[in-house]
Design a protein around this motif. Sequence first.
Motif, PDB file in Angstrom:
ATOM      1  N   LYS A  46       3.897   2.654  13.758  1.00 34.93           N
ATOM      2  CA  LYS A  46       2.622   1.960  13.668  1.00 34.93           C
ATOM      3  C   LYS A  46       1.835   2.730  12.625  1.00 34.93           C
ATOM      4  CE  LYS A  46       3.093  -0.998  17.034  1.00 34.93           C
ATOM      5  NZ  LYS A  46       3.212  -2.404  16.730  1.00 34.93           N
ATOM      6  N   TYR A  47       1.085   2.028  11.781  1.00 32.65           N
ATOM      7  CA  TYR A  47       0.360   2.755  10.738  1.00 32.65           C
ATOM      8  C   TYR A  47      -1.043   2.212  10.536  1.00 32.65           C
ATOM      9  CZ  TYR A  47       0.726  -0.965   7.242  1.00 32.65           C
ATOM     10  OH  TYR A  47       0.596  -2.139   6.563  1.00 32.65           O
ATOM     11  N   GLU A  48      -1.834   3.054   9.877  1.00 35.53           N
ATOM     12  CA  GLU A  48      -3.186   2.687   9.470  1.00 35.53           C
ATOM     13  C   GLU A  48      -3.478   3.394   8.153  1.00 35.53           C
ATOM     14  OE1 GLU A  48      -7.692   2.633  11.325  1.00 35.53           O
ATOM     15  OE2 GLU A  48      -6.113   3.722  12.366  1.00 35.53           O
ATOM     16  N   MET A  49      -3.993   2.663   7.195  1.00 39.84           N
ATOM     17  CA  MET A  49      -4.406   3.227   5.913  1.00 39.84           C
ATOM     18  C   MET A  49      -5.908   3.486   5.976  1.00 39.84           C
ATOM     19  SD  MET A  49      -1.843   3.552   3.940  1.00 39.84           S
ATOM     20  CE  MET A  49      -0.274   2.903   3.422  1.00 39.84           C
ATOM     21  N   LYS A  50      -6.289   4.704   5.608  1.00 39.76           N
ATOM     22  CA  LYS A  50      -7.701   5.077   5.571  1.00 39.76           C
ATOM     23  C   LYS A  50      -7.967   5.716   4.215  1.00 39.76           C
ATOM     24  CE  LYS A  50      -8.041   5.932  10.538  1.00 39.76           C
ATOM     25  NZ  LYS A  50      -8.346   6.946  11.569  1.00 39.76           N
ATOM     26  N   GLY A  51      -8.340   4.897   3.238  1.00 41.72           N
ATOM     27  CA  GLY A  51      -8.534   5.399   1.882  1.00 41.72           C
ATOM     28  C   GLY A  51      -7.214   5.884   1.318  1.00 41.72           C
ATOM     29  N   GLU A  52      -7.171   7.153   0.894  1.00 41.83           N
ATOM     30  CA  GLU A  52      -5.939   7.721   0.336  1.00 41.83           C
ATOM     31  C   GLU A  52      -5.045   8.343   1.408  1.00 41.83           C
ATOM     32  OE1 GLU A  52      -7.587  12.109  -0.999  1.00 41.83           O
ATOM     33  OE2 GLU A  52      -7.803  10.441  -2.385  1.00 41.83           O
ATOM     34  N   TYR A  53      -5.402   8.147   2.670  1.00 39.09           N
ATOM     35  CA  TYR A  53      -4.629   8.719   3.777  1.00 39.09           C
ATOM     36  C   TYR A  53      -3.876   7.643   4.540  1.00 39.09           C
ATOM     37  CZ  TYR A  53      -7.228  12.951   2.873  1.00 39.09           C
ATOM     38  OH  TYR A  53      -7.747  14.050   2.266  1.00 39.09           O
ATOM     39  N   TRP A  54      -2.646   7.959   4.878  1.00 42.48           N
ATOM     40  CA  TRP A  54      -1.757   7.076   5.622  1.00 42.48           C
ATOM     41  C   TRP A  54      -1.435   7.774   6.940  1.00 42.48           C
ATOM     42  CZ3 TRP A  54       3.957   6.855   3.679  1.00 42.48           C
ATOM     43  CH2 TRP A  54       4.761   6.137   4.568  1.00 42.48           C
ATOM     44  N   PRO A  63       0.795  -1.229   0.000  1.00 41.38           N
ATOM     45  CA  PRO A  63       0.000   0.000   0.000  1.00 41.38           C
ATOM     46  C   PRO A  63       0.828   1.279   0.000  1.00 41.38           C
ATOM     47  CG  PRO A  63       0.063  -0.921   2.198  1.00 41.38           C
ATOM     48  CD  PRO A  63       0.750  -1.914   1.292  1.00 41.38           C
ATOM     49  N   PHE A  64       2.144   1.167   0.151  1.00 39.53           N
ATOM     50  CA  PHE A  64       2.986   2.361   0.265  1.00 39.53           C
ATOM     51  C   PHE A  64       3.511   2.886  -1.064  1.00 39.53           C
ATOM     52  CE2 PHE A  64       3.285   0.035   4.252  1.00 39.53           C
ATOM     53  CZ  PHE A  64       2.838   1.013   5.117  1.00 39.53           C
ATOM     54  N   VAL A  65       3.557   2.056  -2.074  1.00 41.37           N
ATOM     55  CA  VAL A  65       4.136   2.468  -3.358  1.00 41.37           C
ATOM     56  C   VAL A  65       3.344   3.637  -3.918  1.00 41.37           C
ATOM     57  CG1 VAL A  65       4.584   1.771  -5.734  1.00 41.37           C
ATOM     58  CG2 VAL A  65       5.108   0.206  -3.862  1.00 41.37           C
ATOM     59  N   LYS A 100      10.709  -1.422   5.271  1.00 45.76           N
ATOM     60  CA  LYS A 100      10.023  -2.705   5.416  1.00 45.76           C
ATOM     61  C   LYS A 100       8.632  -2.414   5.958  1.00 45.76           C
ATOM     62  CE  LYS A 100      14.339  -4.945   6.743  1.00 45.76           C
ATOM     63  NZ  LYS A 100      15.090  -5.527   7.831  1.00 45.76           N
ATOM     64  N   HIS A 101       7.725  -3.375   5.754  1.00 41.20           N
ATOM     65  CA  HIS A 101       6.402  -3.204   6.352  1.00 41.20           C
ATOM     66  C   HIS A 101       5.763  -4.549   6.644  1.00 41.20           C
ATOM     67  CE1 HIS A 101       3.794  -4.224   2.877  1.00 41.20           C
ATOM     68  NE2 HIS A 101       4.839  -3.826   2.169  1.00 41.20           N
ATOM     69  N   THR A 102       4.908  -4.523   7.653  1.00 40.74           N
ATOM     70  CA  THR A 102       4.063  -5.658   7.987  1.00 40.74           C
ATOM     71  C   THR A 102       2.628  -5.155   7.894  1.00 40.74           C
ATOM     72  OG1 THR A 102       4.007  -5.182  10.361  1.00 40.74           O
ATOM     73  CG2 THR A 102       5.830  -6.562   9.571  1.00 40.74           C
ATOM     74  N   SER A 103       1.696  -5.890   8.449  1.00 37.31           N
ATOM     75  CA  SER A 103       0.296  -5.463   8.387  1.00 37.31           C
ATOM     76  C   SER A 103       0.006  -4.249   9.268  1.00 37.31           C
ATOM     77  CB  SER A 103      -0.633  -6.607   8.783  1.00 37.31           C
ATOM     78  OG  SER A 103      -0.359  -7.005  10.115  1.00 37.31           O
ATOM     79  N   ASP A 104       0.886  -3.939  10.236  1.00 41.04           N
ATOM     80  CA  ASP A 104       0.642  -2.777  11.095  1.00 41.04           C
ATOM     81  C   ASP A 104       1.879  -1.936  11.402  1.00 41.04           C
ATOM     82  OD1 ASP A 104       1.880  -4.619  12.771  1.00 41.04           O
ATOM     83  OD2 ASP A 104       0.524  -4.265  14.451  1.00 41.04           O
TER      84      ASP A 104
END
Length: 135
Positions: A107-115, A24-26, A81-85
């Motif tokens: 720690k991250y969360e994707m919300k639509g087009e927002y990271w 999801p980061f690309v 690197k990334h995992t699911s969270d």
Amino acid sequence: MKYLVILVLVLSTTLCQAQAKDNPFVGTWQLVSGEYVNEKNELVDYKTLGINSQKVITQRHFSFVSMANGKFWAAGTGTYKHTSDEYSEQPTMASFAMENGGNYVFKYEMKGEYWHNSRWHGDKRVEYEVWQRID
């Protein structure tokens, strides 16, 4: 032979597209808001510094440049690197002194087009950012 080359190209393209969907980061990201804890242990809102930043992320690398009130503030590039969270950056070049051995874990969360991401030292949040995908 010609058909083999075409088949390899088609499969390579398909594989790259599948990998991009799994990551999801690309893309290209624009900073929307943020805050961090400075060396005086004060919470600083990026808006008070006039921070504007853009980050470009490929399958394995990231680069960012930040400006403060129209002047250069910081830049960095390296791998991630990334995992699911969790998302972590390992800068190989930076305009700032690196801490924590040069490994920044969020720690991250994707919300639509927002990271949304946050970085912690123990139980204390030391950085929070919201990025918007622009490409």
